[in-house]
Design an enzyme around this catalytic site. Structure first.
Site, PDB file in Angstrom:
ATOM      1  N   ASP A 592      13.142  -5.085   1.020  1.00  0.00           N
ATOM      2  CA  ASP A 592      11.730  -5.372   0.942  1.00  0.00           C
ATOM      3  C   ASP A 592      11.272  -5.646   2.374  1.00  0.00           C
ATOM      4  OD1 ASP A 592       9.260  -6.241  -0.060  1.00  0.00           O
ATOM      5  OD2 ASP A 592       9.925  -8.305   0.121  1.00  0.00           O
ATOM      6  N   THR A 594       7.974  -7.462   3.423  1.00  0.00           N
ATOM      7  CA  THR A 594       7.283  -8.716   3.663  1.00  0.00           C
ATOM      8  C   THR A 594       8.144  -9.885   3.199  1.00  0.00           C
ATOM      9  OG1 THR A 594       5.331  -7.480   3.135  1.00  0.00           O
ATOM     10  CG2 THR A 594       5.086  -9.831   3.384  1.00  0.00           C
ATOM     11  N   PHE A 902     -11.556  -0.651   1.210  1.00  0.00           N
ATOM     12  CA  PHE A 902     -10.499   0.016   1.975  1.00  0.00           C
ATOM     13  C   PHE A 902      -9.811   1.064   1.111  1.00  0.00           C
ATOM     14  CE2 PHE A 902      -6.146   0.564   3.240  1.00  0.00           C
ATOM     15  CZ  PHE A 902      -6.268   0.725   4.607  1.00  0.00           C
ATOM     16  N   GLY A1045       5.375  -2.836  -0.481  1.00  0.00           N
ATOM     17  CA  GLY A1045       4.095  -2.631  -1.130  1.00  0.00           C
ATOM     18  C   GLY A1045       2.971  -2.482  -0.118  1.00  0.00           C
ATOM     19  N   ARG A1173       3.631   1.198  -0.355  1.00  0.00           N
ATOM     20  CA  ARG A1173       2.797   1.107  -1.543  1.00  0.00           C
ATOM     21  C   ARG A1173       3.625   1.263  -2.814  1.00  0.00           C
ATOM     22  NH1 ARG A1173      -1.627  -1.406  -0.780  1.00  0.00           N
ATOM     23  NH2 ARG A1173      -2.954  -0.656   0.857  1.00  0.00           N
ATOM     24  N   ASN A1202       8.506  -9.837  -6.768  1.00  0.00           N
ATOM     25  CA  ASN A1202       8.281  -8.409  -6.955  1.00  0.00           C
ATOM     26  C   ASN A1202       9.517  -7.603  -6.604  1.00  0.00           C
ATOM     27  OD1 ASN A1202       8.037  -9.182  -4.321  1.00  0.00           O
ATOM     28  ND2 ASN A1202       6.639  -7.547  -3.783  1.00  0.00           N
TER      29      ASN A1202
END
Lengths: 1535, 355
Positions: A592, A594, A902, A1045, A1173, A1202
């Site tokens: 991952d 973040t 955005f 993501g 994403r 997540n």
């Protein structure tokens, strides 16, 4: 869905959406609002991406409860609610309902609803959702008034997909259900009735209680209870093949004809194994029991009828039907329906990251229409609720509350709070528990722990099967031998009885005698006997030993000090005990981004305004500290502050108090100072940040008592009203930039607003002119002196400088006689209205005035914070206006005309506001540099050009530093321009076909001719050591995939800065918008790469033919690198990095598309892959497909919830024990504190564990095989009778006692190389990654070695003992002794590093051998029913032959292995040995040189090993340059 | 050890940083080992061979010996193995043999059996150690079956197939010169530990009414257990050394068991067994035909190694030679390849070969 089927569906669509924005003009509007709300829920956000916005509209519409509330559609029967066309009231709903029904879509409650929702929520990004929907609508239009029979079909297909996506865990039928298949699931379970518990009279027995049949809230994840432990554990253990096998052997031993050993002795190993495993299981279960207890004994407040108030209650005592009161940030104890919220609209927010990993806030809505909307009183809640049966589907919930009036209030997922979620952004809520304990969705989705079996163990199990085959063959051969031997004596039987073949019976009849000595019968019987005798070849002790080894390995990993994070004090946590060796075999790492690679701590670092670069020094803070004060992340740049101050001063001095001449106040349109203001305004306003008013306080304490809160909001609220507003703002606005009283008042009714509406469609309700509140820019009334002294930006810590002016406080307090009806005062009303009076005079602390910003992306937060620090504060954000406090202006409210959200195509967002003074409509735009710079106005003067040029230079510097760069621009729109655009835009918004495309075009139309304001550089700070770790992992040959993501640009930037991508890499991007496109792009890339590779290979071959390049590819690469200067020389294909975005992943992961293979093939050719994403589910699917299709060993590392699916899918799941929840940690096998710890975990501990375990497993196979082979050899001399020269006790304990400790010690402590070497040479990891130690032939090599050793050991001893007076057991003892020595010598050869423990292990082994021998042969004259061993040992020990045999045979037995090992080490050493040898040489050399220096002062060239590697590691990262794609098919993708 | 030291050690242990010796099995490190083994084993082997050569041994197979007691009417001698099939009479043979050189003192007389699987699984188990310990139980170990009880449920004493098949030939040695019977010692042939603890007679007089009440002699036996050595009560019953020796199962189907020791106290045998012509007189009882076995008489001296065993010495010499050879090979390897890696590191000449 039904809506689209209605005749004139298009109308229905528009109608509904328009109503969603209805501004509450009476009852009809209320109806509309409600209906559209229901509809939008069913459509999963059909026209907008932001539900909160809708709900705002809805809420506004339903405010006057009455006809609207009652007219709500019956969601219980038709989830998607009523029809579109006709007006409010009951008639409308009936009509709509019937219509829907006739189309057969709403037969079952809320099914369509659920499907659509699931698609939106989980796998598909919003854009996709819209597209498909558009297409559907188009279809719909073509078939106007038709039945559109194909439509439902398409949906059912989607439904099946969503089903699997939606539930984290498949709903399985329980075993009980399967067994009792005839028993149908009772119909009752479809819906159930829940009654509030306080309505039920006390002392009602549980059976009669309406909620009595539902489970309580106690959870139990343990496997056993004290009573059930023994039977259940035994039952489970016997599921293991090995244990069953041993049980079978034990039982076999009970057959008299077959038995080889005493019955008790034979059971010894099995009992031993079972016992140890049981102890381990009990230990683990105890741990689970403790954690259950912790959860069960957590407390919450439950309404108690007798006391009439909320009472602190343990979670486990919470029951269905209880009313619970929860405060902000509390964890929800059970699934409950919200009945009341502190929010006036009944909103509350939950964060479900513990459940599904989505950390953004989800809005929930209190049940409306119960007649208690004004004032909720628990005691009056006496409704019955009908709700659906518990299911695993997280976002599916239906139910109704039938009202006495016969109407039904629908309950949807929007009313449901889920267990383990946290309440956020809401003071408190009250709700009724509907599902408790194991029926909650959280528990139903809790998969429980899985038993992971490591690769090595799988391999081992295959070898165990081979052992079974070997065993079978051995038994068969022996049995055949036995039969043949027997038959050779049958001939002689006529000659008389053979004394050593005992008869079955003396009196037996001839026939029976014949049978018992019949060779076939004897062979058959002896087959089973041999199974018993040779059983050891299936290494029974192996399983236990490995468990013990792993346990200890994990213990040492756990105790490694290097895994301790000094900041947080956290250390590694090994949750899985049985897969440490997997760490040494990882081939793919999925990480991952973040929070894992980065700190998830965006720091505003640089900005460039007017061509000036303003660097900011980040303040390095702990994450914990950061929590308490989120803003202290950088120090304010003095230069910028001065520049900013210089902006205001002239403005304020120039026109003190003047209001009449705005143009003179405002600096010149394009002046540098204006740009500074604009810059900060853009930072503050052009975003999606939610402004929360203040830290949430609940007046109820943990035990349910209402405590007057000192800093309660009530006081200030009460003091704010419309009439006092102007004065308040004017007085406070000048003295302090963020007057808390005012702020509270302002914010209190703005909080639940969503910042982004697609675009306000209808006219905003309040124009600035119409609003009485903020029409006066307060700054103009300000005496300049005050403004200067108290200007917060002139202080480094502005917050400290903010002081309440007592005068203004009093003033406002005195001038607030009435309360505005709109403000949030429910809390006060319910609990204690006296508080208001009591606290009136209290001075709120300055802390309260800090608005709490909540944003989806942390960089927006960083920007808003930065602006805040410079005095440009976003104070309130509502749908249609923004309240900003600007330096030099004071409070200003801007009307928001449009927000252009955005998206990744435009890579920017814009906001169009109306300036409160000039009434100018200005577009502020913020976005990626490319997206802004390309759209700048062309007609500019040289000065501007220079400015742009300098800004671009700054941007380059920023991005080279790995900062995320954003550009700010603005465009002042003329009225005509705006009107023109607005009209077209509205058309686009209302377009029914190609809406998205039209919207895009519309955005593009307005976002041009921009003028540059400035640029920012934000650092997403990497964790310490991340680039080094990734580099080490890549050097170790591990393929690293980053799954994030985040948006692509951010992700790519991080990929560069964390050394995933390097500047000399070729970056391939997969941004497909359709399946075909994805297919084509993948094909294209693959072909290209193949061509490149082919070309390269051809060149290589040519070069090889020329003899200039060695055959080895590595050498070739090196060589060509050297030759790079030579332009003629072909360059090798670059390393490639692949970037995939979430949408493309949808196509790739779609099972029907068959793209997975091609994609993985392509990914396999790239050395690094970045997926952006990606949803949690996609992450896990990627891991799964890599695992399944590539057959690689995967490791997933993540920190947030997540990442949980990914972590659980991977072979090894690693959680980063960060701050965000424990979910990742709970799901992981290993939890580490920082990402960098992964390096040592993999390269050192993983390497060691794999190395140790694989050697030990092989050793065990060898050990048992050699032992059994010896027994087999002996059969040649015993007529294959199954006799063994080794006493049965020795046979049984040989593996358990004599030869178990040294291998365990080697398995735990042996190190093939020191940790430093492994860390400095990551390539050594290849040994484990490529499973070099334990290949398929390793087993056979060891078996062959075992056979050789058995032959040597046995036959040498046999020759020495044959035709002598040696007894059988004496011989056996010699063999045992020799075997023991040999096996320990063998292990010594296998030992790579000797410590005290190793020596200790070997010594202890011998001591046990002799000790046991003494004990057994000296004391046991006649025991265990076997021939006595009395005196054997002492006799053997006295015999020189015994010793000579032992020495000779053991030396000869290990000789081949020793020689082969030595030869391979000398002639063809493996990587590790090479490194070690070099290491040693250099060390010796160091010694030599230092010696020579000291003696002769001669200097010798000394290769400094450490220094070299150190340099490599610290290679500066500054060389990283953002490269762009070589091949961009994305253009083609963009519509 | 002081507490802090202990703590430091514990810490090192937990961190897996205990001081370690990491041998790398390169040619130079293993060289000494090979030479050492070679140099140790070869002399040892020579010594062993020497000792083994010193052991004198004489074997005489008498399986097919001819009876001197049973002759056919025509005077032809019949082999005893035929005779014992027909009668239960004692069949005696006499075989003469030559000892060509004097056997040094302490000469042992063994009987040897070939092809007798005393190590057969069911045979080995077929005994009752409890019974031999003198414990009187109403039943015996079921492993004794079918030699546990007779048809009248009387317990065999001793029970089991091993005891039942006890070797019961009687060997006597005569010196030709005067046909004198050479005195043989029949005690001290079993393991002292066996005699001490493993074999005991039940309480009571050694007869059918005393210690061996309610027992019956094993099926194949001619005498009862209390008649094994009527002269010496200490060598009678279960304590009879011949029985004890027999009860210790041999490891291989070809085995020898100590039968007697030559009594070196008697005249003429003080220094051993002089070279001369000897007669072996056998009371031939034990049938070996049914399993194709052979019976031997063995006269042997002993060394500290026990019997004659050249193999051990040869094996040691061979292994030692192999190790020396390997040592030389590794030396070559080391000289040829060992410095390969080192060359790159520019070691000076003084660098030693090994650690």
């Amino acid at each position: 869905m039904s809506m689209n089927d209605t005749p004139g569906g298009g109308g229905g669509y528009g109608d509904g959406s328009a109503r969603a924005y209805g501004t509450g003009d009476g009852g009809a509007g209320g109806v509309g609002g409600r209906r559209s709300h229901a509809r939008s829920a069913s459509h999963g956000g059909i026209m907008i991406t932001h539900q909160p916005h809708l709900d705002q509209g809805h809420a506004a519409g339903t405010m006057p409860v009455g006809v609207g509330g009652l007219g709500g559609p019956p969601t219980s029967t038709g989830g998607s609610g009523g029809g579109g066309g006709s007006g409010g009231g009951g008639g409308g709903y009936v009509k709509g309902h019937q219509r829907a029904f006739s189309h057969g879509q709403l037969v079952e409650g809320g099914r369509g609803h659920r499907r659509a929702g699931s698609r939106t929520d989980f796998i598909l990004p919003e854009g996709h959702e819209q597209r498909t929907r558009e297409r559907e609508q188009q279809q719909q239009h073509k078939k106007t008034l038709s039945r559109s029979s194909s439509f439902p079909k398409g949906h059912s297909r989607q439904a099946s997909r969503s089903e699997s996506i939606y539930t984290i865990r498949q709903h399985k039928r329980t075993l009980k259900q399967k067994i009792m298949f005839w028993k149908k699931v009772p119909e009752e379970s479809r819906t159930r009735v829940v009654v509030a518990n306080h309505v039920v009279p006390p002392h009602v027995s549980r059976a009669q209680h309406p909620n009595g049949s539902y489970p309580d809230n106690r959870i139990c994840t343990t496997k056993y209870t004290i009573l059930s432990f023994l039977p259940k554990n035994l039952f489970e253990q016997f599921h293991r093949f090995a244990n069953l096998y041993f049980l079978f052997i034990v039982l076999l031993n009970f057959v008299p004809a077959v038995n080889a050993f005493g019955k008790e002795v034979a059971m010894l190993p099995l009992i031993f194994v079972l016992g140890i495993t049981a102890i381990k299981d009990a230990f683990e279960d105890r741990r689970r029991w403790h954690s259950d207890n912790r959860v069960n004994n957590a407390t919450c407040r439950v309404y108690n009828r007798d006391q009439g108030r909320y009472v602190k209650t343990k979670w486990k005592n919470v029951r269905v039907g209880d009313i619970i009161h929860l405060s902000c940030n509390e964890t929800i104890p059970a699934d409950m329906v919200v009945l009341n919220s502190s929010d006036e609209y009944g909103m509350c927010f939950i964060e479900s990251s513990n459940l599904d990993g989505e950390s953004n806030l989800k809005q929930r809505q209190a049940v409306k229409g119960l007649g208690m909307d004004e004032r909720f009183e628990v005691s009056k809640f006496d409704y019955m609720m009908e709700i659906g049966a518990p299911s695993t589907k997280i976002y599916h919930f239906t139910g109704t509350i039938p009202l006495p009036s016969g109407e039904r209030v629908p309950l949807t997922k929007d009313n449901l709070l889920l267990r383990d979620c946290a309440l956020r952004n809401t003071d408190y809520i009250e709700g009724i528990v509907v599902y408790a304990g194991r029926e909650t969705k959280a528990m139903l989705n809790n998969g429980g722990t899985r038993y992971k079996r490591s690769k090595l163990e799988r391999r081992m199990n295959i070898e165990v099967i081979w052992c079974v085959v070997i065993l079978f063959i051995m038994c068969l051969v022996s049995a055949a031998g036995s039969g043949l031997w027997q038959s050779s004596y049958e001939v002689n039987a006529t000659l008389g009885l053979v004394p050593f073949i005992p008869l079955e019976s003396l009196t037996a009849t001839n026939s029976k005698l014949k049978l018992s000595n019949n060779s076939i019968w004897v062979g058959f019987i002896s087959f089973w006997t041999f199974v018993i005798i040779y059983q050891v070849i299936i290494p029974i002790s192996l399983y236990v030993t490995i468990e013990v080894i792993k346990l200890m390995q994990v213990y040492h990993i756990h105790n490694d000090k290097d895994f301790k994070d000094k900041k947080s004090g956290k250390t590694i946590e090994c949750r899985a005990l049985n897969i440490p060796e997997e760490l040494g075999q990882v081939e793919y790492v999925f990480t991952d981004k973040t929070g894992t690679l980065t700190e998830n701590n965006m720091v505003f670092q640089r900005c460039s305004i007017n061509g000036t670069d303003y660097p900011h020094t980040p303040v390095i803070v702990n994450r914990e500290e950061k929590k308490s004060d989120q803003r202290d992340t950088f120090t304010v740049n003095n230069q910028l502050q001065e520049d900013l101050a210089s902006v205001e001063l002239p403005m304020i001095y120039a026109q003190p108090g003047s209001r009449q001449n705005p143009s003179s106040i405002t600096p010149a349109k394009d002046s540098p100072s204006q740009r500074i203001i604009d810059f900060f305004f853009t930072l503050a306003a052009c975003n999606t940040v939610i402004v929360a008013k203040y830290p949430h306080h609940d007046q109820m304490n943990a035990s349910g008592m209402i405590v007057p809160n000192e800093s309660a909001n009530n006081s200030s609220i009460s003091e704010v009203d419309n009439t006092s507003f102007n004065t308040t703002t004017s007085s406070i606005g000048s003295t302090s930039w963020a007057p808390n009283r005012l702020l509270r008042g302002l914010l209190s009714f703005s909080r639940p607003l969503s910042p982004i509406a697609s675009s306000p469609r209808s006219t905003p309700p309040l124009t600035p002119e119409a609003s009485p509140r903020y029409s006066v820019p307060p700054a103009r009334q300000t005496p300049p002196s005050v403004s200067i002294t108290l200007n917060p930006i002139s202080h480094s810590n502005n917050l400290e400088s903010v002081q309440e002016s007592p005068g203004s406080l009093n003033h406002s307090a005195n001038t607030s006689p009435t309360r505005p009806s709109l403000l949030n005062i429910q809390a006060a009303q319910i609990y204690n209205s006296n508080i208001m009076r009591d606290t009136r005079s209290l001075t709120p602390s300055p802390m309260d005035i800090k608005p709490i910003y909540e944003a989806e992306s942390p960089d927006e937060l960083a920007l808003v914070d930065a602006a805040y620090k410079y005095g440009c504060r976003l104070l309130r954000r509502s749908l249609h206006n923004i309240l900003v406090s600007l330096p030099g202006y004071g409070l200003r409210e801007y009307e928001v005309l449009h927000i252009l959200p955005f998206d990744s195509n435009r890579k920017r967002m814009s906001i169009i506001v109306r300036d409160p003074e000039t009434q100018e409509k200005v577009l502020y735009c913020k976005g990626a540099d490319s997206a802004i710079l390309d759209n700048l106005s062309r007609a500019v003067d040289d000065k501007t050009k220079l400015r742009i040029f300098r800004t671009q230079q700054h941007l380059n510097i920023y991005s080279k530093k790995g900062l995320r760069v954003l550009c700010m621009a603005k465009r002042v729109l003329t009225e005509a321009e705006y009107e023109d655009w607005a009209m077209k835009h509205k058309e686009a918004e209302n377009a029914l076909s190609n809406r998205e495309r039209k919207l895009q075009d519309s955005y593009l139309r307005i976002e041009k001719n921009l003028s540059l304001i400035g640029a920012t550089g934000i650092e997403d700070r990497l964790q310490d050591g991340v680039p080094e770790t990734i580099k080490a992992m890549r050097n170790a040959g591990i393929v690293v995939w980053v799954l994030t993501g985040d948006k692509q640009e951010t992700a790519v930037n991080i990929a560069y800065s964390c050394a995933l991508f390097s500047s000399d890499m070729e970056i391939l991007k997969l941004n497909a918008r359709t399946k075909d496109q994805a297919d084509r792009t993948i094909q294209f890339y693959t072909q290209q790469i193949e061509q490149q590779e082919e070309a390269w290979q051809r060149q290589q071959l040519q070069a090889a033919a020329n003899g200039s390049i060695g055959a080895s590819r590595d050498h070739a690469v090196e060589f060509s690198n050297l030759q790079n200067d030579n332009s003629n020389q072909p360059r090798p294909p670059k390393e490639r990095g692949l970037v995939v975005d979430g949408r493309t992943l949808i196509f790739i992961l779609d099972r029907r598309a068959n793209l997975k293979k091609a994609f993985l093939n392509l990914a396999g050719k790239c050395s690094a892959v970045l997926c952006c994403r990606a949803t949690p589910l996609q992450k896990s699917l990627i891991v799964r497909s890599a695992k399944d299709s590539l057959k690689v060993l995967t490791l997933a590392v993540g920190d947030g919830a997540n990442d949980v699916p990914m972590i659980q899918t991977a072979d090894v799941g690693v959680g980063i024990s960060g701050l965000e929840g424990k979910q990742a940690v709970m799901a992981s096998d290993y939890a580490i504190a920082r990402f960098k710890h992964l390096e040592k975990l993999l390269l050192v501990h993983g390497h060691w564990c794999y190395d140790r375990l694989s050697r030990i497993i092989l050793y065990f196979f060898y050990k048992n095989a050699s032992f059994v082979m010896i027994l087999l050899c002996y059969q040649l001399y015993t007529g294959f009778s199954g006799s063994s020269m080794i006493d049965q006790m020795y046979l049984m304990v040989f593996n358990l006692l004599f030869t178990s400790i040294p291998p365990i010690i080697v398995g735990i402590y042996d190190q093939d190389a020191p940790a430093e070497v492994l860390l400095s040479q990551p390539q050594l990891y290849a040994q484990g990654r490529e499973s070099r130690l334990y290949k398929s032939h390793s087993f056979w090599i060891n078996i062959v070695d075992a056979i050789y050793q058995a032959i040597v050991l046995f036959f040498f001893a046999a020759v020495l003992h044959e035709d002598s007076d040696a007894g059988m057991y004496e011989f056996g003892l010699t063999i045992t002794h020799a075997t023991l020595v040999t096996q320990l010598l063998h292990l010594s050869i296998e030992t790579k590093s000797w410590t005290v423990i190793h020596v200790f292990g070997i010594v202890v082994s011998f001591i046990i051998f002799y000790g046991f021998g003494v004990l057994y042969t000296m004391t046991c004259v006649s025991c265990f029913g076997s021939p006595s061993q009395f005196g054997e040992l002492s006799h053997a020990m006295q015999s020189p032959i015994h010793w000579l045999t032992v020495v000779l045979t053991s030396v000869l037995a290990i000789l081949p292995r020793f020689v082969v090992r030595s030869l391979s080490c000398s002639l063809n050493p493996d990587d590790i040995t090479q490194v070690l040898i070099e290491n040693r040489r250099s060390k010796r050399h160091d010694y030599m040189t230092s010696w020579s220096r000291s003696t002769s002062s001669s200097s010798v060239y000394r290769p400094n090993y450490e220094a070299e590697t150190g340099d490599e590691a610290s290679e500066p990262l500054s060389s990283m340059v953002t490269t762009t794609t070589v091949l961009t098919t994305t253009e083609e993708a963009e519509v | 050890m002081p507490a802090e030291d202990l703590e430091a050690v514990m810490n090192k242990f937990k961190q897996q940083r205990l001081p370690a010796w990491q041998p790398i099995l390169t040619a130079d490190t293993v060289l000494p080992a090979f030479f050492l083994i070679g140099l140790l084993f070869i002399p040892l082997g020579v010594a062993l061979l020497y000792f083994s050569e010193n052991v004198q041994e004489f074997q005489l197979e008498y399986t097919d010996c001819e009876s001197i007691t049973h002759q056919l009417a025509d005077g032809t001698k019949r082999p005893c193995k035929e005779v014992i099939k027909e009668t239960t009479d004692v069949c005696t043979c006499r075989i003469s043999f030559n000892i060509s050189e004097t056997f040094e003192k302490n000469v042992y007389l063994y009987y040897g059996l070939d092809n007798f699987y005393q190590n057969h699984r069911r045979y080995v188990k077929s005994r009752d150690d409890d019974q031999l310990l003198g414990r009187v139980n109403p039943t015996v170990n079921s492993d004794c079956k079918p030699f546990a009880t007779d048809s009248e449920d009387k317990i065999f004493a001793p029970c089991g197939a091993i005891a039942n098949s006890m070797f019961n030939d009687t060997l006597r040695l005569f010196r030709k010169k005067d046909s004198e019977n050479i005195k043989l010692i029949k005690k001290g042939i079993a393991w002292p530990s066996d005699r001490k603890l493993k074999f005991r007679n039940p309480e009571g007089a050694l007869n059918e009414t005393g210690a061996f009440k309610d027992t019956v002699k094993p099926l194949y036996w001619t005498r009862s257990v209390w008649e094994l050595d009527p002269d010496d009560p200490d060598n009678n019953g279960y304590r009879n050394e011949d029985l004890i020796v027999w009860m210790r199962s041999a490891a291989f189907p070809t085995f020898r068991k100590l039968y007697r020791k030559i009594d070196h106290s008697q005249e003429g045998f003080i220094n051993g067994l002089p070279a001369d012509r000897y007669y072996l007189e056998v009371d031939y009882n034990y049938p070996v035909d049914s399993f194709g076995g052979k019976k031997r008489m063995i006269l042997s001296t002993t060394s500290f190694l026990g019997g004659k065993n050249n193999f051990l010495g040869i094996a040691y010499i061979t292994v030692g030679a192999i190790c020396l050879l390997l040592g030389i090979i590794f030396l070559i390897i080391h000289i040829k390849f060992g410095k390969r890696a080192g060359d790159q590191l520019s070691i000076n000449q003084n660098t030693p070969y090994s650690d």
